[in-house]
Design an enzyme around this catalytic site. Structure first.
Site, PDB file in Angstrom:
ATOM      1  N   GLY A  81       0.770  -1.171   0.214  1.00 15.85           N
ATOM      2  CA  GLY A  81      -0.040  -0.116   0.206  1.00 15.85           C
ATOM      3  C   GLY A  81       0.770   1.124   0.173  1.00 15.85           C
ATOM      4  N   GLU A  82       0.290   2.396   0.544  1.00 13.29           N
ATOM      5  CA  GLU A  82       0.975   3.675   0.799  1.00 13.29           C
ATOM      6  C   GLU A  82       1.383   4.294  -0.558  1.00 13.29           C
ATOM      7  OE1 GLU A  82       4.817   2.840   2.988  1.00 13.29           O
ATOM      8  OE2 GLU A  82       4.058   1.619   4.477  1.00 13.29           O
ATOM      9  N   GLY A  83       0.827   3.554  -1.708  1.00 12.66           N
ATOM     10  CA  GLY A  83       1.254   3.949  -3.221  1.00 12.66           C
ATOM     11  C   GLY A  83       2.584   3.585  -3.589  1.00 12.66           C
TER      12      GLY A  83
END
Length: 355
Positions: free
Chosen positions: A321-323
């Site tokens: 996640g987190e980009g």
């Protein structure tokens, strides 16, 4: 909900763009997806000489009431702990933003912890986590409207800095649960086919997660029937509000505003793909501006991408996640732009065009 004025990209330049790509000194089609990317970027920017400027990464944090039902292997305090860690530069997202020159903003839209005094976190908190959607809607209409407005505000702020390509990431324990439900409801797929291990549930945990989400969807269908909603967009907003996290609904607002302002949107993993699925069901033209960057290991991610006929640039097996998956793909987007601006063509290179 507010209306967005999102136009399909003007394709009148497409023939000229393809002609330029095909006359670069290379075999026709030999740069594959870079050529597809270049066409998309040129169409969005309406130019034969595209550019990428001041790339911004928005990392949105929020907690979920459904976490109380044991649907995630990680406890909710990990959300705020990681948000603080990001301000110290110690997250995966920090590393990739430094590597690729992104302006990183860490935004609290719904973390269940007081982060107001933490330097480096933008305080846009709507509430300390959503309600438990097993028993009630995750958020009110007013809270949904607020999250969409925050998305608009964030995009406008980035554009004011000169940004024309936006990347989105999230931090929110248990957010695979609402993502799975959105995928099922908006994609008309069996719920069990959309539920995976999230951050690492074992088989017993997945069984429990499926039971919780199944009961939540039954409650939702009862409420939907009672509300007698018949208009499709209204039904979609109702689904978004019933299950979404604040980081997810803010992401929807961000995506819709970015498309409205006609800038590129980099889409990351399972959670942000679910947000783009919702955004595209509401406003299909948003897909013209979306670059799908990565397909991860979460169960159902590839199938959710297929619902939008999306072809991700990378398949690295990431599920952080987190980009981070999107950020890893940025060099490919940069390469497609450099291809348009820096490669010679057959005439200038004095090479015989052989096709």
């Amino acid at each position: 909900m507010r209306e967005y004025d999102i136009r399909r990209v003007d394709r009148s330049m497409e023939a000229a763009i393809r002609d330029k790509i095909n006359n670069l000194n290379k075999p026709k089609g030999s740069l594959g997806m870079l050529e597809t990317l270049a066409l998309q970027v040129c169409l969005v920017q309406q130019t034969l000489e595209p550019r990428l400027s001041h790339p911004c990464h928005l990392l949105l944090g929020g907690d979920h009431g459904i976490e109380r039902e044991g649907v995630s292997v990680s406890p909710r305090e990990v959300t705020w702990q990681q948000m603080v860690n990001f301000t110290c530069g110690g997250g995966g997202v920090n590393m990739f933003c430094r590597q690729h020159g992104f302006d990183l903003q860490i935004i609290d839209v719904g973390v269940d912890h007081d982060l107001s005094g933490v330097e480096g976190i933008v305080d846009k908190k709507i509430a300390r986590g959503t309600h438990n959607f097993l028993y009630e809607a995750a958020m009110s209409e007013e809270e949904l409207e607020r999250s969409l407005s925050i998305g608009t505000e964030l995009v406008d702020g980035c554009i004011d800095k000169g940004c024309n390509i936006l990347c989105l990431g999230e931090m929110g324990i248990a957010n695979t649960s609402p993502s799975s439900i959105w995928m099922s409801e908006m994609g008309r797929l069996p719920l069990d086919d959309c539920i995976g291990a999230g951050a690492g549930l074992d088989n017993a945990g997945i069984i429990r997660k499926r039971d919780v989400l199944r009961r939540a969807v039954e409650r939702y269908h009862d409420e939907l029937s009672a509300a007698r909603i018949t208009e499709e967009r209204e039904r979609l907003w109702f689904c978004v509000r019933q299950f979404g996290g604040y980081e997810m609904t803010t992401a929807i607002g961000t995506m819709l505003r970015a498309a409205e302002r006609e800038i590129l949107i980099m889409v990351d993993g399972f959670i942000m793909t679910a947000s783009m699925l919702a955004a595209s069901r509401l406003y299909p033209a948003v897909l013209d501006y979306a670059i799908f960057c990565h397909c991860g290991d979460e169960s159902g991610h590839a199938r959710m991408l297929a619902l939008m006929d999306a072809h991700p640039l990378l398949r690295l097996g990431l599920r952080l996640g987190e980009g981070t998956g999107a950020l890893c793909a940025y060099p490919l987007i940069d390469s497609s732009v450099r291809m348009m601006n820096e490669m010679n063509n057959f005439d200038h290179a004095h090479i015989t065009k052989y096709f």
